[in-house]
Design a protein around this motif. Sequence first.
Motif, PDB file in Angstrom:
ATOM      1  N   VAL A   1      -3.145  -0.444   8.656  1.00  0.00           N
ATOM      2  CA  VAL A   1      -2.115  -1.335   8.133  1.00  0.00           C
ATOM      3  C   VAL A   1      -1.189  -1.768   9.271  1.00  0.00           C
TER       4      VAL A   1
ATOM      5  N   ALA B   1      -2.031   5.125   4.229  1.00  0.00           N
ATOM      6  CA  ALA B   1      -2.841   4.468   5.260  1.00  0.00           C
ATOM      7  C   ALA B   1      -3.330   5.527   6.240  1.00  0.00           C
ATOM      8  N   ASP B   2      -4.481   5.254   6.875  1.00  0.00           N
ATOM      9  CA  ASP B   2      -4.941   6.145   7.940  1.00  0.00           C
ATOM     10  C   ASP B   2      -4.085   5.932   9.189  1.00  0.00           C
TER      11      ASP B   2
ATOM     12  N   ASP C   1      -8.389   2.448   6.453  1.00  0.00           N
ATOM     13  CA  ASP C   1      -7.076   1.964   6.022  1.00  0.00           C
ATOM     14  C   ASP C   1      -6.136   1.763   7.194  1.00  0.00           C
TER      15      ASP C   1
ATOM     16  N   VAL D   1      -0.757   3.368  10.607  1.00  0.00           N
ATOM     17  CA  VAL D   1       0.208   2.268  10.454  1.00  0.00           C
ATOM     18  C   VAL D   1       0.591   1.789  11.846  1.00  0.00           C
TER      19      VAL D   1
ATOM     20  N   GLN E   1      -5.284  -4.292   6.808  1.00  0.00           N
ATOM     21  CA  GLN E   1      -4.291  -5.060   6.052  1.00  0.00           C
ATOM     22  C   GLN E   1      -3.144  -5.440   6.981  1.00  0.00           C
TER      23      GLN E   1
ATOM     24  N   THR F   1       1.327   8.315   5.923  1.00  0.00           N
ATOM     25  CA  THR F   1       0.305   8.233   6.977  1.00  0.00           C
ATOM     26  C   THR F   1       0.513   9.352   7.984  1.00  0.00           C
TER      27      THR F   1
ATOM     28  N   ILE G   1       5.069   4.174   3.047  1.00  0.00           N
ATOM     29  CA  ILE G   1       3.621   4.351   3.228  1.00  0.00           C
ATOM     30  C   ILE G   1       3.402   5.739   3.835  1.00  0.00           C
TER      31      ILE G   1
ATOM     32  N   VAL H   1       0.835  -1.202   0.000  1.00  0.00           N
ATOM     33  CA  VAL H   1       0.000   0.000   0.000  1.00  0.00           C
ATOM     34  C   VAL H   1       0.869   1.251   0.000  1.00  0.00           C
TER      35      VAL H   1
END
Lengths: 97, 382
Positions: free
Chosen positions: B32, B5-6, B30, B8, B169, B198, B196, B2
Amino acid sequence: MKDNTIICRCSDLTQGDIRELIAKGYRTFDELKRISRIGMGPCQGRTCMQLVLRELSIATGKPISELAPGTFRPPVKSIKLGEILEAIEEGGEEAHG
Amino acid sequence: MVKTADVVIIGGGISGVAIAYNLAKKGIKDVVVIEKNYLASGATGRCGAGIRQQWGTEMNCRMSKYSCEAFETLKEDLDYDGDIEFKQGGYLIISSTEKEHEQFKKNIALQNSLGIQSKLLTLDEAKEVVPFLNTDGLISATFHQKDGHLNPFHTTQAYAEAAKRLGAQIHTFTEVTDIIVENGKIKGVKTNRGDIATNVVVNAAGGYSQLIGNMVGLELPVFSERHQILVTEAVEPILDPMVMSFSLNLYCQQVPHGGFIMGRGDEGEPRDLRITSGWHFVEEMTKTITRVLPPLKNVRFLRQWAGLYNITPDRQPIYGPVDEVEGFYLAIGFSGHGFMLAPATGIVIAESIIGEKTTLPIDMLHINRFKEGNLIFEPSVV
Ligand SMILES: Cc1cc2nc3c(=O)[nH]c(=O)nc-3n(C[C@H](O)[C@H](O)[C@H](O)COP(=O)(O)OP(=O)(O)OC[C@H]3O[C@@H](n4cnc5c(N)ncnc54)[C@H](O)[C@@H]3O)c2cc1C
Ligand code: FES
């Protein structure tokens, strides 16, 4: 081998059980071991580890030599706690004697 | 991988997956989880699988009570098709010094005031719980029937699968190598499989949490110490509760498959992230346990391993945000009892991130307690 062939005699797991877990996404011997107890029996995986690695090799397409074997956990041969205790006590006497 | 993400979450142990599940359940899309190895490969999969509510601080009591009650219905709540092996055989905690006996009285008063129905037992009463307990040199015991056992690997799996069904995820075999901070705000993480973006990062990295802290320029007040543990062959069930002693430095339980799991601490344990196993531990463990539970002389030692305790000065976890970096949250420092706190960890961290009132008050567990110096020490740890 048929699906109900026993792979791990100590923990009573069949080839079908292992294939099902591999299909669920477990990809290493250590993961399979922790979720199913395969390789955790009295023989400590000496009988079943190669068979599991073979299944993993078929599923992942990687040769066995590239797959991580299970972590080796001492001891090599199982021994009673009482026997360990005796050995400690004997060792202690020698040290004093 | 991804790209955005909102939230991590760093670490796929019980804490990381419990937080992911709670965030996803609250509608965060989202979420992760990044795990450098496989799920539960850290302390979670190496722990003693013990669940107890008999603690010596209010917060540990309240969090463990909340969590233990959650375990009673967890299999159904998470709709897990495996067995999480929850067994409430109790914890029998034994004292061997007057000082410890005095502490037990205080602990029981505290626990009872919080609704935990633990009891102080005489040695005769303790022998009713474990008939072959050798009471020589012991003074008293405490017992709570609702304490017990839970399978760490299956419980992690149960949370992980439920989180995934809700859209979270989970990336295993992926390592966070750095965290991007701009103007005091989290902007993203770097991993060995790509970056990612975030605004929120949760540090749930267990024994490696201080390294994650360093990535945002913080020195977190935790250290990691190796703790060793062993298991015997499986035999017929003879021991229902976990037997534990702080002064004798031991814990031992017979897990549902029949093996005895036991561990102890050691002042001399390395604090350099090593998790190798040593024979000295096996000897010390054998000496202690065969004195307290003599029939164990006849069981065969099978396997040993070790894991990391991530320890805080007051032996209570650190929960919540930090002042220095916006969007950086901590769920660390479990000091050897983070498995049994997972339901509490999951809910309060999710609420704290979303900005809701937390189910349990966590201000006493904020990192600032170490700056302010008002610490309440947990006395009851091995
Ligand atoms: C021997 C022993 C016995 C114990 N007994 C008990 C017990 O009986 N009851 C109990 O409640 N607790 C017990 N504990 C404590 C318990 O195991 C821990 O508190 C708990 O498992 C912590 O869970 P966690 O998810 O926070 O950390 P962990 O399970 O350690 O998970 C952290 C994860 O983060 C991953 N990670 C770290 N760095 C990175 C990175 N850079 N990128 C990606 N991933 C990363 C690690 O691989 C690891 O899987 C015991 C611990 C030990 C060692
Ligand atoms: S056959 Fe699998 S552990 Fe012995």
